[in-house]
Write a protein that holds these residues in place. Structure first.
Motif, PDB file in Angstrom:
ATOM      1  N   GLY A 154       5.945  14.899  10.190  1.00 49.01           N
ATOM      2  CA  GLY A 154       5.935  14.704   8.749  1.00 49.01           C
ATOM      3  C   GLY A 154       6.065  13.233   8.405  1.00 49.01           C
ATOM      4  O   GLY A 154       6.177  12.382   9.296  1.00 49.01           O
ATOM      5  N   PRO A 155       6.063  12.899   7.113  1.00 50.37           N
ATOM      6  CA  PRO A 155       6.123  11.495   6.698  1.00 50.37           C
ATOM      7  C   PRO A 155       7.336  10.739   7.233  1.00 50.37           C
ATOM      8  O   PRO A 155       7.213   9.595   7.671  1.00 50.37           O
ATOM      9  CB  PRO A 155       6.155  11.589   5.170  1.00 50.37           C
ATOM     10  N   ALA A 168       6.906  10.119  10.945  1.00 53.82           N
ATOM     11  CA  ALA A 168       5.845   9.133  11.156  1.00 53.82           C
ATOM     12  C   ALA A 168       6.367   7.728  10.863  1.00 53.82           C
ATOM     13  O   ALA A 168       6.064   6.780  11.589  1.00 53.82           O
ATOM     14  CB  ALA A 168       4.645   9.447  10.257  1.00 53.82           C
ATOM     15  N   LEU A 169       7.187   7.604   9.829  1.00 53.31           N
ATOM     16  CA  LEU A 169       7.753   6.299   9.489  1.00 53.31           C
ATOM     17  C   LEU A 169       8.737   5.838  10.565  1.00 53.31           C
ATOM     18  O   LEU A 169       8.799   4.646  10.887  1.00 53.31           O
ATOM     19  CB  LEU A 169       8.458   6.371   8.143  1.00 53.31           C
ATOM     20  N   ALA A 170       9.477   6.781  11.133  1.00 55.61           N
ATOM     21  CA  ALA A 170      10.407   6.438  12.214  1.00 55.61           C
ATOM     22  C   ALA A 170       9.651   5.897  13.424  1.00 55.61           C
ATOM     23  O   ALA A 170      10.082   4.937  14.069  1.00 55.61           O
ATOM     24  CB  ALA A 170      11.229   7.656  12.610  1.00 55.61           C
ATOM     25  N   VAL A 171       8.493   6.492  13.714  1.00 55.87           N
ATOM     26  CA  VAL A 171       7.670   6.007  14.827  1.00 55.87           C
ATOM     27  C   VAL A 171       7.197   4.589  14.544  1.00 55.87           C
ATOM     28  O   VAL A 171       7.244   3.713  15.415  1.00 55.87           O
ATOM     29  CB  VAL A 171       6.458   6.946  15.059  1.00 55.87           C
ATOM     30  N   LEU A 212       0.859  -1.176   0.000  1.00 58.21           N
ATOM     31  CA  LEU A 212       0.000   0.000   0.000  1.00 58.21           C
ATOM     32  C   LEU A 212       0.897   1.228   0.000  1.00 58.21           C
ATOM     33  O   LEU A 212       2.018   1.186   0.517  1.00 58.21           O
ATOM     34  CB  LEU A 212      -0.899  -0.010   1.234  1.00 58.21           C
ATOM     35  N   CYS A 213       0.424   2.320  -0.563  1.00 57.74           N
ATOM     36  CA  CYS A 213       1.309   3.474  -0.764  1.00 57.74           C
ATOM     37  C   CYS A 213       0.726   4.788  -0.249  1.00 57.74           C
ATOM     38  O   CYS A 213      -0.487   4.962  -0.152  1.00 57.74           O
ATOM     39  CB  CYS A 213       1.613   3.641  -2.254  1.00 57.74           C
ATOM     40  N   HIS A 214       1.645   5.677   0.059  1.00 54.02           N
ATOM     41  CA  HIS A 214       1.311   7.072   0.338  1.00 54.02           C
ATOM     42  C   HIS A 214       2.320   7.912  -0.431  1.00 54.02           C
ATOM     43  O   HIS A 214       3.529   7.697  -0.312  1.00 54.02           O
ATOM     44  CB  HIS A 214       1.405   7.382   1.840  1.00 54.02           C
ATOM     45  N   LEU A 215       1.824   8.859  -1.224  1.00 51.16           N
ATOM     46  CA  LEU A 215       2.701   9.730  -1.998  1.00 51.16           C
ATOM     47  C   LEU A 215       2.789  11.090  -1.315  1.00 51.16           C
ATOM     48  O   LEU A 215       1.791  11.798  -1.180  1.00 51.16           O
ATOM     49  CB  LEU A 215       2.169   9.900  -3.422  1.00 51.16           C
ATOM     50  N   ALA A 216       3.980  11.433  -0.856  1.00 47.85           N
ATOM     51  CA  ALA A 216       4.210  12.732  -0.230  1.00 47.85           C
ATOM     52  C   ALA A 216       4.694  13.700  -1.305  1.00 47.85           C
ATOM     53  O   ALA A 216       5.685  13.439  -1.995  1.00 47.85           O
ATOM     54  CB  ALA A 216       5.243  12.616   0.885  1.00 47.85           C
ATOM     55  N   VAL A 217       3.981  14.813  -1.449  1.00 42.24           N
ATOM     56  CA  VAL A 217       4.279  15.779  -2.511  1.00 42.24           C
ATOM     57  C   VAL A 217       4.868  17.053  -1.906  1.00 42.24           C
ATOM     58  O   VAL A 217       4.275  17.673  -1.029  1.00 42.24           O
ATOM     59  CB  VAL A 217       3.004  16.124  -3.310  1.00 42.24           C
ATOM     60  N   ARG A 218       6.061  17.396  -2.375  1.00 40.27           N
ATOM     61  CA  ARG A 218       6.693  18.659  -2.009  1.00 40.27           C
ATOM     62  C   ARG A 218       7.093  19.373  -3.282  1.00 40.27           C
ATOM     63  O   ARG A 218       7.108  18.773  -4.366  1.00 40.27           O
ATOM     64  CB  ARG A 218       7.933  18.407  -1.136  1.00 40.27           C
ATOM     65  N   GLU A 219       7.443  20.648  -3.158  1.00 42.90           N
ATOM     66  CA  GLU A 219       7.826  21.403  -4.344  1.00 42.90           C
ATOM     67  C   GLU A 219       9.043  20.801  -5.030  1.00 42.90           C
ATOM     68  O   GLU A 219       9.170  20.858  -6.252  1.00 42.90           O
ATOM     69  CB  GLU A 219       8.120  22.859  -3.961  1.00 42.90           C
TER      70      GLU A 219
END
Length: 198
Positions: A83-84, A87-90, A49-56
């Motif tokens: 931030g993503p 959150a992943l570190a947690v 499953l995926c989450h796409l984090a969008v930054r400039e």
């Protein structure tokens, strides 16, 4: 919006995996230790499953081996200053059940052991998410992600994330979601985008 990817495990890195899809495109997905440990051997197929984090300046994909982990990731992102990557570190500090239980029980000290999580951030995570996770069943007492201590995102919630990821403003997203229809996040997004062009 990229909701999930299926392909062969091509290469594992520190905190990431390259997934080679049938079309010949390799995607780098940042993953928790839990997800990485559950991946099959190189060359074997898997679905994340995926989450796409969008930054400039970057588009970053995050991969999850289960709905509970992805749902808890999304909950963590609702906390101010999380931030993503944090959150992943947690999530890498334990399985989603273990992390959710720590938050529900108010164990901020455990969260402080996560690299990058200070006392203030740990306390904020507990204060903002404790009520959302408290009172939910422990592992083995039910089925589905809610029974494992995680709130399952609805198709509308996932569509909201997807539309925001496409660059629409929060105001535009809420206006479109008020009139868009669909049984899945993808269907809602497609309907919302059609309406935005009309």
């Amino acid at each position: 919006m990229i909701a999930l990817l299926r392909g062969a495990v091509h290469e594992r890195g520190q905190g990431s995996v390259v997934l080679l899809t049938p079309g010949g495109v390799g995607y780098v997905l940042n993953c928790s230790n839990t997800t990485l440990a559950a991946l099959p051997a190189a060359g074997q197929d898997t679905t994340l499953l995926c989450h796409l984090a969008v930054r400039e300046d970057a588009l970053t994909l995050f991969g999850f081996g289960s709905e509970p982990e992805r749902d808890l990731f999304h909950l963590l992102l609702t906390v101010q200053a999380v931030g993503p990557k944090l959150a992943l570190a947690v999530l890498s500090s334990g399985g989603p059940d273990e992390v959710a239980t720590s938050i529900a029980s108010g164990d901020a000290k455990r969260l402080q052991q996560v690299p990058g999580v200070g006392k203030r951030t740990a306390e904020r995570i507990v204060s903002e998410l404790q009520d959302k996770l408290a009172g939910r069943s422990a592992v083995g007492t039910g089925t589905g992600s809610a029974a494992r201590g995680v709130v399952t995102a609805t198709p509308t919630d996932e569509a909201r994330d997807g539309l925001l990821g496409l660059g629409l403003s929060p105001e535009e997203v809420e206006t479109l979601l008020a009139v868009a229809h669909g049984d899945t996040a993808a269907a809602i997004i497609a309907d919302a985008l059609r309406r935005s062009r009309s």
